[in-house]
Design a protein around this motif. Structure first.
Motif, short mmCIF file in Angstrom:
data_model
loop_
_atom_site.label_atom_id
_atom_site.label_comp_id
_atom_site.label_asym_id
_atom_site.label_seq_id
_atom_site.Cartn_x
_atom_site.Cartn_y
_atom_site.Cartn_z
N ALA A 135 0.78 -1.20 -0.01
CA ALA A 135 0.09 -0.12 0.08
C ALA A 135 0.93 1.38 -0.02
CB ALA A 135 -0.95 -0.01 1.15
N ILE A 136 2.10 1.08 0.40
CA ILE A 136 3.06 2.29 -0.07
C ILE A 136 3.08 2.60 -1.43
CG2 ILE A 136 5.37 3.28 0.54
CD1 ILE A 136 5.76 1.06 2.77
N ARG A 137 2.60 3.92 -1.68
CA ARG A 137 2.55 4.40 -3.09
C ARG A 137 3.45 5.56 -3.42
NH1 ARG A 137 -1.16 1.50 -6.04
NH2 ARG A 137 -1.58 -0.42 -5.22
N HIS A 138 4.05 6.35 -2.46
CA HIS A 138 4.53 7.41 -2.59
C HIS A 138 5.91 7.26 -1.62
CE1 HIS A 138 1.58 9.13 -4.77
NE2 HIS A 138 0.80 8.92 -4.14
N ALA A 139 7.11 7.89 -2.00
CA ALA A 139 8.24 7.85 -1.13
C ALA A 139 9.15 9.09 -1.70
CB ALA A 139 9.08 6.48 -1.31
N ALA A 140 9.90 9.33 -0.63
CA ALA A 140 10.66 10.43 -1.01
C ALA A 140 12.24 10.08 0.18
CB ALA A 140 10.59 11.71 -0.40
N GLY A 165 9.72 17.48 -3.98
CA GLY A 165 8.43 16.65 -3.78
C GLY A 165 7.88 16.44 -5.36
N ALA A 166 8.46 16.73 -6.53
CA ALA A 166 8.13 16.20 -7.79
C ALA A 166 8.20 14.91 -7.96
CB ALA A 166 8.89 17.18 -8.88
N GLU A 167 7.23 14.35 -8.67
CA GLU A 167 7.56 12.97 -9.00
C GLU A 167 8.77 12.70 -9.88
OE1 GLU A 167 4.07 11.69 -11.24
OE2 GLU A 167 2.84 11.43 -9.18
N VAL A 168 9.80 11.65 -9.74
CA VAL A 168 10.93 11.37 -10.25
C VAL A 168 10.71 10.12 -11.14
CG1 VAL A 168 13.30 10.82 -9.96
CG2 VAL A 168 12.21 12.86 -8.53
N SER A 169 10.56 9.03 -10.27
CA SER A 169 10.49 7.70 -11.06
C SER A 169 9.58 6.79 -10.21
CB SER A 169 11.77 7.40 -11.48
OG SER A 169 11.87 5.92 -12.04
N VAL A 170 9.29 5.59 -10.71
CA VAL A 170 8.77 4.58 -9.98
C VAL A 170 9.99 3.68 -9.65
CG1 VAL A 170 6.42 4.52 -11.26
CG2 VAL A 170 8.24 3.11 -12.15
N ILE A 171 9.87 2.83 -8.64
CA ILE A 171 10.85 1.99 -8.18
C ILE A 171 11.09 0.86 -9.28
CG2 ILE A 171 9.17 0.23 -7.11
CD1 ILE A 171 11.28 0.03 -4.92
N ASP A 172 12.44 0.49 -9.32
CA ASP A 172 12.84 -0.55 -10.20
C ASP A 172 12.17 -1.81 -9.84
OD1 ASP A 172 15.00 -1.73 -11.95
OD2 ASP A 172 14.91 -3.02 -10.43
N GLN A 173 11.73 -2.52 -10.80
CA GLN A 173 10.70 -3.63 -10.63
C GLN A 173 11.58 -4.77 -9.58
OE1 GLN A 173 7.37 -3.47 -11.80
NE2 GLN A 173 8.52 -1.38 -11.57
N SER A 217 5.45 -2.22 -3.74
CA SER A 217 4.55 -2.08 -4.69
C SER A 217 5.42 -1.76 -5.86
CB SER A 217 3.53 -0.87 -4.82
OG SER A 217 2.89 -0.76 -5.89
N PRO A 218 5.41 -2.48 -7.15
CA PRO A 218 6.05 -2.13 -8.47
C PRO A 218 5.56 -0.76 -9.01
CG PRO A 218 4.29 -3.63 -8.81
CD PRO A 218 4.28 -3.60 -7.39
N GLU A 219 4.43 -0.05 -8.30
CA GLU A 219 3.86 1.14 -8.72
C GLU A 219 4.38 2.12 -7.47
OE1 GLU A 219 -0.19 0.96 -9.01
OE2 GLU A 219 -0.34 -0.77 -10.57
N LEU A 220 5.33 1.91 -6.68
CA LEU A 220 5.60 2.87 -5.84
C LEU A 220 6.47 4.26 -6.43
CD1 LEU A 220 6.47 4.05 -3.20
CD2 LEU A 220 8.17 2.44 -2.89
N MET A 221 5.77 5.27 -6.16
CA MET A 221 6.43 6.37 -7.03
C MET A 221 7.43 7.22 -6.09
SD MET A 221 7.00 8.71 -9.44
CE MET A 221 5.55 8.20 -10.71
N PHE A 222 8.73 7.44 -6.43
CA PHE A 222 9.60 8.43 -5.58
C PHE A 222 9.63 9.73 -6.07
CE2 PHE A 222 11.50 4.37 -4.33
CZ PHE A 222 11.87 4.32 -3.09
N HIS A 223 9.52 10.71 -4.94
CA HIS A 223 9.60 12.16 -5.29
C HIS A 223 10.97 12.78 -5.00
CE1 HIS A 223 5.01 12.26 -5.43
NE2 HIS A 223 5.11 11.09 -4.96
N ALA A 224 11.29 13.62 -5.78
CA ALA A 224 12.55 14.66 -5.46
C ALA A 224 12.63 14.94 -3.85
CB ALA A 224 12.63 15.82 -6.30
#
Length: 422
Positions: A70-75, A200-208, A217-224
């Protein structure tokens, strides 16, 4: 339910925090850094500590019946000015240099010949001098990566991305959104420098493969991300122009959220970009270190109970452990002023408390005189924040409310950043 993950690469170790969609802290984890031998640091050890902490964080979530998927965002936040050079495959080709390495006089002379007066990159302890030193032994280097950038690269398998806050001390021009032209005169290849994204800007999803390794989650989005001190500010609850945060640790650090950029290189005062706002900060050499020169923690607690915080001490102290001050005045020879010492230890402690509070007030006053806002409220963190008598005295001297920070862990601030709660 979705969660946000904050990863803090601090001075003593790595900490993670997970927040729910409402910003409530639901889980934390930590891991220690590898032992450091002088200036020699392996950047791989930064990643090893982060990996260990992520494994512990996922285990902790599952133990509490929460789903790591359920973790979908990270920084990520890292120590400001720490860096390494890597090859195209993101493997380090130099040792890592931490924020506190210094003594790069030769590099400082080269910088002084081309950098504008007062530029943050000047000086033998600057991040830019650190970079020049690394470039002298960088065969096969493709990327210049700050500490947080390096860990981001390991998690996304993408190099060459940074944020406005980590890039600032290396010399990035935040207002013009570019690296300075005069870098070329220093022999710095602009193509090696990271692309700088807004905090805080979107950078990239996590490497699979990385996602599968940790059960994320393979959809986890990393933010600046940001730096560790700014992440701690974001954790405090300060969110409005005119909010100040004082960290009362060994030294005293103040930060103010402003609508305009404030710089004074002579005082070590500079601003980081936060969305449409700026965060200006400075540090004094006063703080808890002075208290511990004279009292044990137990003595401070006992003597504080004897102090009336509502009345002045009558003492005029400028508490320092040794000569030298940075902010609100820049005087490397400024002598401590700790006399006369009364026989009453509680009165002596009160005088020190009050002296530090006056310096804190002068720090905020200096920022206001340089064009910053009048601080409306002060959030406080660090060891000194736990002393209610001192807090009441500070509120009297500052003439404004002093509030306990909602959270003090930088990992919480990084998670708030990822969630968009700034």
């Amino acid at each position: 339910m979705s969660y946000a993950l904050g990863i803090d690469i601090g001075t003593s170790g790595v900490r993670t925090a997970v927040l729910d969609a409402g910003g409530t802290l639901v889980s934390t984890a930590r891991a220690a850094h590898m032992a450091r031998a002088g200036a020699e640091v392996r950047a791989e050890d930064w990643w090893s500590a982060v990996a260990q902490c992520l494994e512990r964080q996922v285990t902790a979530l599952r133990k509490d019946g929460l789903d790591p998927l359920a973790i979908r965002h990270a920084a990520i936040d890292g120590t400001s000015g720490s860096m390494v050079l890597t090859g195209a495959d993101l493997t380090p080709v130099t040792r890592g240099l931490l924020y506190d390495t210094k003594g790069f006089e030769t590099e400082a002379e080269r910088i002084a010949a081309v950098a504008p007066e007062g530029h943050i990159g000047r000086g033998s302890a600057s991040a830019l001098a650190r970079l020049l030193h690394l470039l002298g032994d960088a065969d096969g280097a493709k990327w210049v990566l700050h500490q947080a950038d390096f860990v981001l690269a390991q998690l996304t398998r993408r190099g060459g991305i940074s944020d406005q806050n980590n890039a600032l001390k290396t010399g990035y021009d935040v207002e013009r959104a570019c690296w300075p032209d005069w870098f070329e005169a220093l022999g710095i290849e602009i193509g090696m420098l990271p692309e700088v994204r807004p905090v805080g800007a979107e950078v990239s999803v996590i490497d699979q493969q990385v996602a599968a390794r940790f059960g994320l989650s393979p959809e986890l989005m990393f933010h600046a991300g940001t730096t560790d001190s700014i992440a701690a500010f974001l954790a405090s609850g300060a969110c409005e122009v005119g909010d100040g945060v004082t960290s009362l640790g060994t030294t005293l650090v103040v930060k103010v959220l402003t609508s305009n950029r404030i710089e004074d290189g002579r005082l070590g005062l500079y601003s980081h970009r936060l969305g449409e706002m700026w965060l200006v900060g400075g540090a004094s050499n006063t703080g808890g270190g002075v208290l511990l020169e004279h009292f044990t923690p137990g003595e401070i607690a006992a003597l504080s109970a004897e102090i009336d915080p509502g009345t002045p001490s009558g003492l005029d102290y400028y508490p320092l452990v040794r000569p030298g001050e940075r902010f609100p005045v820049n005087d490397p020879d400024l002598a401590p002023r700790m006399t006369p010492r009364p026989e009453d230890n509680a009165l002596f402690l009160k005088g020190i408390f009050e002296g530090i509070a006056r310096i804190e007030a002068e720090c905020y006053g200096a920022i206001e005189r340089l064009g910053g806002p009048s601080v409306a409220r002060v959030f406080t963190a660090g060891g000194g924040a736990a002393n209610p008598v001192w807090t009441e005295m500070r509120a009297r001297v500052l003439g404004r409310p002093v509030l306990r920070a909602e959270q003090t862990e930088a990992s919480v601030g990084a998670a708030r950043l990822a969630m968009g709660l700034i």
